[in-house]
Enzyme design. Structure first.
Site, short mmCIF file in Angstrom:
data_model
loop_
_atom_site.label_atom_id
_atom_site.label_comp_id
_atom_site.label_asym_id
_atom_site.label_seq_id
_atom_site.Cartn_x
_atom_site.Cartn_y
_atom_site.Cartn_z
N SER A 86 -9.25 9.08 8.90
CA SER A 86 -9.23 7.63 8.74
C SER A 86 -7.89 7.14 9.28
CB SER A 86 -9.42 7.23 7.27
OG SER A 86 -8.46 7.87 6.44
N GLU A 97 -4.86 3.85 9.48
CA GLU A 97 -4.29 2.66 8.85
C GLU A 97 -3.57 1.80 9.88
OE1 GLU A 97 -2.54 2.92 4.85
OE2 GLU A 97 -0.71 2.09 5.75
N ASP A 115 4.81 -3.50 -3.82
CA ASP A 115 6.27 -3.40 -3.95
C ASP A 115 6.83 -4.59 -4.71
OD1 ASP A 115 6.31 -1.05 -2.43
OD2 ASP A 115 6.37 -2.18 -0.55
N PHE A 123 12.09 4.94 6.64
CA PHE A 123 10.91 4.82 5.79
C PHE A 123 10.96 5.84 4.65
CE2 PHE A 123 7.85 3.11 9.30
CZ PHE A 123 8.46 1.88 9.22
N HIS A 174 -5.59 11.13 6.72
CA HIS A 174 -5.41 9.69 6.88
C HIS A 174 -4.15 9.46 7.71
CE1 HIS A 174 -5.83 5.45 5.75
NE2 HIS A 174 -4.53 5.43 5.52
#
Length: 294
Positions: free
Chosen positions: A12, A14, A106, A215, A265
């Site tokens: 999958s 994103e 967040d 990140f 993913h």
């Protein structure tokens, strides 16, 4: 490379909603290039504090309308009452969207401390319960192999995941990670805690090592020393860096497959090139067209 891959690897992808026309062009180019790979679904993120609510909806609806892909929408708890979140969920259901990625979200405040929105869903487990009351959505939730930065302990973090699953989530997708052993240990701990839904490893191809390191610092993911050494000296050599990034991610996926994973993913960052290359090495490829009979 690690041993033989499973016969039917599933993937999958994103994406995030674009802010500009140029970013929109990049996104749709990536969507179109990845579409032939036949992913289980593609998801579209939801900005901090719900800041991309409309753009997320527009992007998800367009994917559902103009492609063959199954689109999933991210939803969070922040800066919205239960009624407002439920209304967004109904809009998705009415648009034919049947899959939601349910997240706490967040902290929107400048001090970085999460506070539930008055009248809103407090945590992701509450959001999952609420979505299930709205409609029979398929729901994915987040999991943290290296523990959520705000969790009191690894056990408390695992308890939070189990509450989301018990509330009705059908799969967990992990935060990105780079140490395969970390994922394997987490998967085993989850199973021991009675979590039986699929736990899908989240894969972040390293298009830019400095960005990935930033990140990782924000979400508590560990970047191993060997990765620093591997990407050292490639800051100004994007072509070589891309080749190395593809190799690193493909090896990570193969090692995960050797330990039993058959679903992945990909956090694409709205770029298709690295994801296509990695999927190719995993055997996820566009169908081969049969030649027309003579």
């Amino acid at each position: 490379m690690c041993g033989r891959l499973p016969d039917n690897v599933k993937v999958s992808f994103e994406f995030f909603p674009p802010k500009t026309e140029k970013m929109a062009e990049s996104l749709w180019a990536a969507v179109k290039r990845l579409e032939p790979l036949g992913p289980q679904f593609v998801s579209v993120t939801y900005g901090a504090g719900g800041s991309t609510r409309d753009r997320t909806h527009e992007t998800v609806a367009r994917i559902a309308r103009e492609t063959s892909l199954t689109a999933a929408a991210h939803l969070t708890c922040v800066n919205a009452t239960r009624e407002e979140v439920d209304a967004v969920a109904r809009r998705y259901w009415d648009a034919g969207i049947r899959h939601v990625v349910a997240l706490r979200g967040d902290a929107p405040d400048s001090d970085g401390v999460y506070r539930p929105t008055p009248g809103g869903y407090a945590f992701a487990a509450d959001l999952v319960e609420g979505l299930k009351r709205v409609a029979d959505f398929e729901i994915s939730v987040a999991a943290y192999p290296e523990v959520h930065p705000e969790a009191a302990s690894p056990d408390a973090d695992l308890d939070a995941l189990k509450r989301k699953i018990d509330a009705g989530a059908t799969r967990a997708i992990t935060q990105f990670f780079f140490d395969v052993d970390v994922f394997n240990r987490f998967r085993d701990r989850a199973a021991a805690a009675g979590i039986t839904v699929p736990i899908v490893p989240g894969i972040l191809p390293v298009a830019n090592f400095a960005t990935v390191t930033r990140f990782a610092g924000m979400c508590g993911a560990h970047v191993p020393r060997w990765m620093h050494e591997t990407f050292e000296g490639l800051d100004d050599d994007p072509e070589t860096r891309k080749l190395v990034a593809g190799m690193v991610a493909a090896e990570q996926c193969r090692a995960l497959a050797a330990a039993g994973a058959d679903t992945f993913h990909f956090y694409t960052l709205n770029r298709a090139d690295l994801t296509v290359a990695i999927c190719h090495t995993l055997g996820v490829r566009p169908p081969v067209e049969e030649p027309a009979p003579a």
